[in-house]
Scaffold this active site. Structure first.
Site, PDB file in Angstrom:
ATOM      1  N   ASN A 170       0.874  -1.177   0.000  1.00 34.69           N
ATOM      2  CA  ASN A 170       0.000   0.000   0.000  1.00 34.69           C
ATOM      3  C   ASN A 170       0.909   1.224   0.000  1.00 34.69           C
ATOM      4  O   ASN A 170       1.469   1.575   1.030  1.00 34.69           O
ATOM      5  CB  ASN A 170      -0.900  -0.028   1.243  1.00 34.69           C
ATOM      6  CG  ASN A 170      -1.748   1.234   1.380  1.00 34.69           C
ATOM      7  OD1 ASN A 170      -1.797   2.063   0.469  1.00 34.69           O
ATOM      8  ND2 ASN A 170      -2.411   1.381   2.514  1.00 34.69           N
ATOM      9  N   TRP A 171       1.047   1.821  -1.191  1.00 32.54           N
ATOM     10  CA  TRP A 171       1.985   2.937  -1.319  1.00 32.54           C
ATOM     11  C   TRP A 171       1.443   4.226  -0.713  1.00 32.54           C
ATOM     12  O   TRP A 171       2.177   5.218  -0.613  1.00 32.54           O
ATOM     13  CB  TRP A 171       2.326   3.159  -2.793  1.00 32.54           C
ATOM     14  CG  TRP A 171       3.173   2.077  -3.399  1.00 32.54           C
ATOM     15  CD1 TRP A 171       3.757   1.016  -2.738  1.00 32.54           C
ATOM     16  CD2 TRP A 171       3.563   1.954  -4.779  1.00 32.54           C
ATOM     17  NE1 TRP A 171       4.475   0.258  -3.631  1.00 32.54           N
ATOM     18  CE2 TRP A 171       4.376   0.798  -4.893  1.00 32.54           C
ATOM     19  CE3 TRP A 171       3.303   2.706  -5.918  1.00 32.54           C
ATOM     20  CZ2 TRP A 171       4.921   0.385  -6.114  1.00 32.54           C
ATOM     21  CZ3 TRP A 171       3.842   2.294  -7.140  1.00 32.54           C
ATOM     22  CH2 TRP A 171       4.655   1.145  -7.225  1.00 32.54           C
ATOM     23  N   LYS A 172       0.165   4.249  -0.359  1.00 33.13           N
ATOM     24  CA  LYS A 172      -0.453   5.464   0.207  1.00 33.13           C
ATOM     25  C   LYS A 172      -0.172   6.669  -0.710  1.00 33.13           C
ATOM     26  O   LYS A 172      -0.037   6.498  -1.920  1.00 33.13           O
ATOM     27  CB  LYS A 172       0.018   5.683   1.642  1.00 33.13           C
ATOM     28  CG  LYS A 172      -0.228   4.421   2.505  1.00 33.13           C
ATOM     29  CD  LYS A 172      -0.155   4.673   3.969  1.00 33.13           C
ATOM     30  CE  LYS A 172      -0.419   3.353   4.708  1.00 33.13           C
ATOM     31  NZ  LYS A 172      -0.417   3.500   6.151  1.00 33.13           N
ATOM     32  N   GLU A 203      -6.063  -4.627  10.304  1.00 29.92           N
ATOM     33  CA  GLU A 203      -5.033  -3.625  10.533  1.00 29.92           C
ATOM     34  C   GLU A 203      -5.337  -2.860  11.819  1.00 29.92           C
ATOM     35  O   GLU A 203      -6.117  -1.901  11.808  1.00 29.92           O
ATOM     36  CB  GLU A 203      -4.981  -2.626   9.363  1.00 29.92           C
ATOM     37  CG  GLU A 203      -4.606  -3.250   8.031  1.00 29.92           C
ATOM     38  CD  GLU A 203      -3.929  -2.250   7.105  1.00 29.92           C
ATOM     39  OE1 GLU A 203      -2.846  -2.558   6.632  1.00 29.92           O
ATOM     40  OE2 GLU A 203      -4.489  -1.161   6.895  1.00 29.92           O
ATOM     41  N   GLU A 240      -7.308   4.966   7.445  1.00 30.88           N
ATOM     42  CA  GLU A 240      -7.066   6.378   7.134  1.00 30.88           C
ATOM     43  C   GLU A 240      -8.256   6.982   6.392  1.00 30.88           C
ATOM     44  O   GLU A 240      -8.538   8.175   6.539  1.00 30.88           O
ATOM     45  CB  GLU A 240      -5.751   6.500   6.333  1.00 30.88           C
ATOM     46  CG  GLU A 240      -4.550   6.254   7.249  1.00 30.88           C
ATOM     47  CD  GLU A 240      -3.328   5.671   6.555  1.00 30.88           C
ATOM     48  OE1 GLU A 240      -3.238   5.714   5.317  1.00 30.88           O
ATOM     49  OE2 GLU A 240      -2.441   5.153   7.280  1.00 30.88           O
ATOM     50  N   HIS A 273      -9.839   1.429   4.424  1.00 33.01           N
ATOM     51  CA  HIS A 273      -8.595   1.605   5.184  1.00 33.01           C
ATOM     52  C   HIS A 273      -8.865   2.564   6.345  1.00 33.01           C
ATOM     53  O   HIS A 273      -9.648   3.518   6.202  1.00 33.01           O
ATOM     54  CB  HIS A 273      -7.496   2.152   4.268  1.00 33.01           C
ATOM     55  CG  HIS A 273      -6.150   2.122   4.924  1.00 33.01           C
ATOM     56  ND1 HIS A 273      -5.775   3.060   5.848  1.00 33.01           N
ATOM     57  CD2 HIS A 273      -5.125   1.249   4.823  1.00 33.01           C
ATOM     58  CE1 HIS A 273      -4.550   2.755   6.291  1.00 33.01           C
ATOM     59  NE2 HIS A 273      -4.142   1.663   5.677  1.00 33.01           N
ATOM     60  N   GLY A 294       2.531  -1.166   4.250  1.00 30.87           N
ATOM     61  CA  GLY A 294       2.681   0.238   3.889  1.00 30.87           C
ATOM     62  C   GLY A 294       4.144   0.600   3.687  1.00 30.87           C
ATOM     63  O   GLY A 294       4.723   0.373   2.629  1.00 30.87           O
ATOM     64  N   GLY A 295       4.768   1.135   4.739  1.00 27.31           N
ATOM     65  CA  GLY A 295       6.126   1.656   4.663  1.00 27.31           C
ATOM     66  C   GLY A 295       7.119   0.723   3.976  1.00 27.31           C
ATOM     67  O   GLY A 295       7.890   1.157   3.106  1.00 27.31           O
ATOM     68  N   SER A 348       2.847  -2.030  10.294  1.00 23.50           N
ATOM     69  CA  SER A 348       4.287  -2.138  10.536  1.00 23.50           C
ATOM     70  C   SER A 348       4.838  -3.527  10.249  1.00 23.50           C
ATOM     71  O   SER A 348       5.728  -4.002  10.956  1.00 23.50           O
ATOM     72  CB  SER A 348       4.624  -1.669  11.958  1.00 23.50           C
ATOM     73  OG  SER A 348       4.213  -0.317  12.144  1.00 23.50           O
ATOM     74  N   GLY A 362       1.955   2.400  10.630  1.00 24.27           N
ATOM     75  CA  GLY A 362       2.930   3.476  10.472  1.00 24.27           C
ATOM     76  C   GLY A 362       3.608   3.883  11.764  1.00 24.27           C
ATOM     77  O   GLY A 362       4.299   4.897  11.816  1.00 24.27           O
TER      78      GLY A 362
HETATM   79  P1  PGA Z   1       2.402   0.332   7.591  1.00 24.15           P
HETATM   80  O1  PGA Z   1       0.975   0.575   6.869  1.00 24.15           O
HETATM   81  O2  PGA Z   1       2.929  -0.981   7.063  1.00 24.15           O
HETATM   82  O3  PGA Z   1       3.253   1.503   7.152  1.00 24.15           O
HETATM   83  O4  PGA Z   1       2.153   0.301   9.048  1.00 24.15           O
HETATM   84  C1  PGA Z   1       0.088  -0.479   6.656  1.00 24.15           C
HETATM   85  C2  PGA Z   1      -1.200   0.042   6.068  1.00 24.15           C
HETATM   86  O5  PGA Z   1      -1.683   1.083   6.524  1.00 24.15           O
HETATM   87  O6  PGA Z   1      -1.765  -0.569   5.138  1.00 24.15           O
END
Ligand code: PGA
Length: 255
Positions: free
Chosen positions: A6-8, A167, A98, A96, A234-235, A213, A173
């Site tokens: 997930n590149w956000k 999640e 967010e 998600h 994500g990251g 994470s 994050g």
């Molecule tokens: P993260 O993000 O791996 O940076 O914690 C995961 C996500 O929000 O899908």
């Protein structure tokens, strides 16, 4: 198993296509597909078409990070599932945390988005997860159960064609990962709720991803849990070598 990046809201067109090509190259020698590990890159909307072209023929698939609940029409700024399919997407993340937090997306809207995705041949990755306050208040099962039930009510038997991602909001994050035991406990609960909705056989076939994470260093023990069928990353997905290392861990676990 499915490992989805997930590149956000990161990268530019050039950086996104370069990263996609680097991921395709790094993943090729792992023979992930043969090992039963699917790989997806969930890129920002403007890059989806180029990313799909950059990974074409590699076995790496592409997903969006959101999708409209509407099929078509006067919805300024929205992107429909049919549009996403037309630019080469296989998946769309819906719900998600967010989006739920910053855009006020309700369980009902998330369920409608999942239905719109499925109606157009796109696999929704439906995200569920509790906040730290909800965990402290021992509301984990109540929260993720409510979020899953909304999708189950809307989708009926089609829920079997979705992917679910657990999640925990406090792990996204933050560098703080759920322990393998914490992840497995929630995944087992989700599997039980899926079985109530779909029956055991169909429930067992729904991929349950963990996200929050996830990194090469902790992926193996998370993915080794019986009800963890992949990751939403994500990251660690923004760097081709760390994402490939994570996929290597998935391949090793599924072998
Ligand atoms: P993260 O993000 O791996 O940076 O914690 C995961 C996500 O929000 O899908």
């Amino acid at each position: 198993m499915l490992i989805a990046g997930n590149w956000k809201m990161h990268l530019t067109l050039d950086a996104a296509t370069a990263l996609a090509a680097a991921v395709a190259d790094a993943v090729a020698p792992l023979h992930a597909h043969e090992a039963g590990v699917a790989v997806a890159l969930c890129a920002p909307f403007p890059f989806l078409h180029a990313v799909a072209q950059a990974v074409a023929g590699s076995g790496v698939t592409v997903g969006a990070q959101d999708v409209s609940a509407h099929a078509e029409g006067a919805y300024t700024g929205e992107t429909s599932a049919a549009m996403l399919v037309s630019v080469g997407c296989t998946y769309a993340i819906v719900g998600h945390s967010e989006r739920r937090q910053y855009h006020g997306e309700s369980d009902t809207l998330v369920a409608d988005k999942a239905a719109a995705a499925l109606a157009n041949g796109l696999t929704p990755i439906v995200c569920v997860g509790e906040t730290l306050d909800e965990r402290r208040a021992e509301q984990v099962e109540a929260v993720v159960g409510r979020q899953l039930d909304a999708a189950a009510r809307r989708l009926g038997d089609d829920l079997a064609r979705a992917v679910i991602a657990y999640e925990p909001v406090w792990a996204i994050g933050t560098g703080e990962t759920a322990t393998p035991e914490q992840a497995q406990a929630v995944h087992a609960f989700l599997r039980y709720r899926l079985a109530e909705a779909l029956g055991t056989g169909a429930a067992d076939a729904v991929p349950l991803l963990y996200g929050g994470s996830m990194k090469p260093i902790n992926a193996a023990e998370l993915l080794a849990q019986p009800d963890v069928d992949g990751g939403l990353v994500g990251g660690a997905s923004l760097d081709a070598s760390s994402f490939a290392a994570l996929i290597a861990a998935a391949v090793a676990t599924s072998a």
